[in-house]
Scaffold this active site. Sequence first.
Site, mmCIF file in Angstrom:
data_model
loop_
_atom_site.group_PDB
_atom_site.id
_atom_site.type_symbol
_atom_site.label_atom_id
_atom_site.label_comp_id
_atom_site.label_asym_id
_atom_site.label_seq_id
_atom_site.Cartn_x
_atom_site.Cartn_y
_atom_site.Cartn_z
ATOM 1 N N ASN A 92 51.907 49.409 10.825
ATOM 2 C CA ASN A 92 51.274 50.506 10.094
ATOM 3 C C ASN A 92 51.444 50.342 8.586
ATOM 4 O O ASN A 92 52.457 49.801 8.126
ATOM 5 C CB ASN A 92 51.873 51.852 10.529
ATOM 6 C CG ASN A 92 51.677 52.100 12.016
ATOM 7 O OD1 ASN A 92 50.795 51.505 12.636
ATOM 8 N ND2 ASN A 92 52.527 52.922 12.605
ATOM 9 N N HIS A 109 52.091 44.331 7.898
ATOM 10 C CA HIS A 109 50.687 44.341 7.457
ATOM 11 C C HIS A 109 50.521 45.017 6.102
ATOM 12 O O HIS A 109 49.412 45.426 5.753
ATOM 13 C CB HIS A 109 49.811 45.037 8.502
ATOM 14 C CG HIS A 109 49.654 44.213 9.755
ATOM 15 N ND1 HIS A 109 49.256 44.760 10.954
ATOM 16 C CD2 HIS A 109 49.874 42.901 9.997
ATOM 17 C CE1 HIS A 109 49.214 43.808 11.869
ATOM 18 N NE2 HIS A 109 49.594 42.676 11.320
HETATM 19 C C1 BV8 Z 1 46.460 35.918 11.052
HETATM 20 C C2 BV8 Z 1 46.352 46.235 7.976
HETATM 21 C C3 BV8 Z 1 46.584 33.637 10.534
HETATM 22 C C4 BV8 Z 1 45.100 46.658 7.322
HETATM 23 C C5 BV8 Z 1 45.714 45.141 10.063
HETATM 24 C C6 BV8 Z 1 41.107 35.408 18.387
HETATM 25 C C7 BV8 Z 1 42.203 35.441 19.230
HETATM 26 C C8 BV8 Z 1 43.476 35.763 18.738
HETATM 27 C C9 BV8 Z 1 43.658 36.048 17.398
HETATM 28 C C10 BV8 Z 1 42.568 36.025 16.581
HETATM 29 C C11 BV8 Z 1 41.295 35.701 17.049
HETATM 30 N N1 BV8 Z 1 40.441 35.764 16.005
HETATM 31 C C12 BV8 Z 1 41.139 36.090 14.889
HETATM 32 C C13 BV8 Z 1 42.421 36.237 15.224
HETATM 33 C C14 BV8 Z 1 43.532 36.584 14.342
HETATM 34 C C15 BV8 Z 1 43.479 38.051 13.987
HETATM 35 C C16 BV8 Z 1 43.392 38.915 15.216
HETATM 36 O O1 BV8 Z 1 44.377 39.126 15.908
HETATM 37 N N2 BV8 Z 1 42.163 39.443 15.466
HETATM 38 C C17 BV8 Z 1 41.971 40.309 16.612
HETATM 39 C C18 BV8 Z 1 40.847 41.319 16.285
HETATM 40 C C19 BV8 Z 1 41.620 39.452 17.825
HETATM 41 N N3 BV8 Z 1 44.733 38.318 13.303
HETATM 42 C C20 BV8 Z 1 44.810 38.115 11.974
HETATM 43 O O2 BV8 Z 1 43.870 37.786 11.284
HETATM 44 C C21 BV8 Z 1 46.199 38.270 11.375
HETATM 45 N N4 BV8 Z 1 46.462 37.148 10.544
HETATM 46 O O3 BV8 Z 1 46.266 35.654 12.217
HETATM 47 O O4 BV8 Z 1 46.680 34.979 10.099
HETATM 48 C C22 BV8 Z 1 46.939 32.793 9.401
HETATM 49 C C23 BV8 Z 1 47.694 31.675 9.652
HETATM 50 C C24 BV8 Z 1 48.038 30.881 8.597
HETATM 51 C C25 BV8 Z 1 47.644 31.210 7.312
HETATM 52 C C26 BV8 Z 1 46.884 32.354 7.070
HETATM 53 C C27 BV8 Z 1 46.515 33.157 8.117
HETATM 54 C C28 BV8 Z 1 46.287 39.495 10.477
HETATM 55 C C29 BV8 Z 1 46.005 40.740 11.276
HETATM 56 C C30 BV8 Z 1 46.328 41.957 10.410
HETATM 57 C C31 BV8 Z 1 45.079 42.775 10.165
HETATM 58 N N5 BV8 Z 1 45.467 44.008 9.471
HETATM 59 N N6 BV8 Z 1 46.165 46.240 9.422
HETATM 60 C C32 BV8 Z 1 44.753 48.088 7.660
HETATM 61 O O5 BV8 Z 1 45.589 48.800 8.246
HETATM 62 O O6 BV8 Z 1 43.638 48.482 7.292
HETATM 63 S S1 BV8 Z 1 45.499 45.237 11.740
HETATM 64 C C33 BV8 Z 1 45.474 46.861 12.192
HETATM 65 O O7 BV8 Z 1 44.879 46.899 13.465
HETATM 66 C C34 BV8 Z 1 46.842 47.442 12.422
HETATM 67 O O8 BV8 Z 1 47.760 47.044 11.441
HETATM 68 C C35 BV8 Z 1 47.205 46.995 13.798
HETATM 69 O O9 BV8 Z 1 47.833 45.754 13.771
HETATM 70 C C36 BV8 Z 1 45.835 46.859 14.412
HETATM 71 C C37 BV8 Z 1 45.551 48.051 15.305
HETATM 72 O O10 BV8 Z 1 46.458 47.994 16.277
HETATM 73 P P1 BV8 Z 1 47.342 49.257 16.689
HETATM 74 O O11 BV8 Z 1 48.335 49.556 15.635
HETATM 75 O O12 BV8 Z 1 47.825 48.906 18.040
HETATM 76 O O13 BV8 Z 1 46.370 50.492 16.756
HETATM 77 P P2 BV8 Z 1 45.274 50.785 17.857
HETATM 78 O O14 BV8 Z 1 44.463 51.922 17.371
HETATM 79 O O15 BV8 Z 1 44.595 49.501 18.240
HETATM 80 O O16 BV8 Z 1 46.121 51.234 19.154
HETATM 81 C C38 BV8 Z 1 46.853 52.431 19.090
HETATM 82 C C39 BV8 Z 1 47.641 52.512 20.392
HETATM 83 O O17 BV8 Z 1 48.460 53.689 20.338
HETATM 84 C C40 BV8 Z 1 46.767 52.646 21.622
HETATM 85 O O18 BV8 Z 1 47.272 51.799 22.641
HETATM 86 C C41 BV8 Z 1 46.904 54.111 22.035
HETATM 87 O O19 BV8 Z 1 46.887 54.282 23.435
HETATM 88 C C42 BV8 Z 1 48.291 54.437 21.524
HETATM 89 N N7 BV8 Z 1 48.472 55.848 21.153
HETATM 90 C C43 BV8 Z 1 47.554 56.705 20.623
HETATM 91 N N8 BV8 Z 1 48.147 57.914 20.416
HETATM 92 C C44 BV8 Z 1 49.445 57.804 20.821
HETATM 93 C C45 BV8 Z 1 49.657 56.496 21.285
HETATM 94 N N9 BV8 Z 1 50.852 56.081 21.761
HETATM 95 C C46 BV8 Z 1 51.854 56.978 21.784
HETATM 96 N N10 BV8 Z 1 51.735 58.250 21.353
HETATM 97 C C47 BV8 Z 1 50.543 58.701 20.862
HETATM 98 N N11 BV8 Z 1 50.435 59.976 20.445
#
Ligand code: BV8
Length: 233
Positions: A92, A109
């Site tokens: 977060n 992040h």
């Molecule tokens: C990198 C900051 C390499 C900005 C964020 C294909 C396959 C695998 C990987 C990749 C791929 N293609 C690209 C990639 C890599 C990519 C990636 O993973 N893409 C995804 C879409 C497949 N990753 C990256 O690019 C990362 N960097 O790989 O670099 C590299 C290597 C060498 C040199 C240079 C680079 C960087 C990723 C970071 C992106 N930035 N955030 C901003 O906030 O605006 S990501 C952002 O989204 C968040 O930070 C978080 O990580 C993500 C969302 O995830 P969650 O936090 O889980 O939130 P979400 O809404 O999804 O889920 C919420 C959960 O809570 C749910 O399960 C829900 O049920 C639950 N919930 C809801 N309410 C409650 C609850 N639980 C309990 N109580 C409640 N009340």
Amino acid sequence: MRPLRNIVILTGAGISAESGIDTFRAADGLWEQHRIEDVATPEGFRRDPALVHRFYDARRAAVQRAKPNPAHRALARLDAEWPGALLIVTQNVDDLHERAGARRLLHMHGELLSALCAACGERHRWTGALGAGPACPGCGCAALRPDVVWFGEMPYGMERIYTALQQADLFVSIGTSGAVYPAAGFVAEARRWGARTLELNLEESEGSALFDETRLGRAGELVPAWVEEVLKA
Ligand code: BV8
């Protein structure tokens, strides 16, 4: 079962949901008709900096109106009372963990309340808007960007995180969908080094099968109960 000494906790947007902060899934990854992956990228920023600044300026203002919830406060209590090693790794960019009192905390992040100067590399605490292109307090250039890690950028603190995962006896994932890497791979890494793994989440996540135990419910209830359990054990 080796004694419980070192704990690593990963938190995601779900832990801030009860503070009124939108999760990424809630917005189903959409913002102003743009996919989050398109707005939260260096290309998206180059293409339309005003749109990306609007996205972050709105969130930076919203976070300052939000308050930590019982889940943030429970982790801060664990941080204060746990005698072993503890690292809270948060995906977060809000500051609710630190406002609840957490200290052993790493924002992998980045942070909404920090501005990064693309010209001189300095970081500055920033509570206002960046859209109007304010000057960097360090070098005077109008090159400030949100200090957050976009898709395609390297997350912060990866070495410290992997070292903590190698030494972890317990890995706990709270409020994350397990959709984004490398964070989504931490549970597999922890298991590789023999840690026990626990997931606290509202619903099954993409990584649930990798956890020894998954407890479903709201973080505001599950986390205080779990912290009580760990401190009393
Ligand atoms: C990198 C900051 C390499 C900005 C964020 C294909 C396959 C695998 C990987 C990749 C791929 N293609 C690209 C990639 C890599 C990519 C990636 O993973 N893409 C995804 C879409 C497949 N990753 C990256 O690019 C990362 N960097 O790989 O670099 C590299 C290597 C060498 C040199 C240079 C680079 C960087 C990723 C970071 C992106 N930035 N955030 C901003 O906030 O605006 S990501 C952002 O989204 C968040 O930070 C978080 O990580 C993500 C969302 O995830 P969650 O936090 O889980 O939130 P979400 O809404 O999804 O889920 C919420 C959960 O809570 C749910 O399960 C829900 O049920 C639950 N919930 C809801 N309410 C409650 C609850 N639980 C309990 N109580 C409640 N009340």
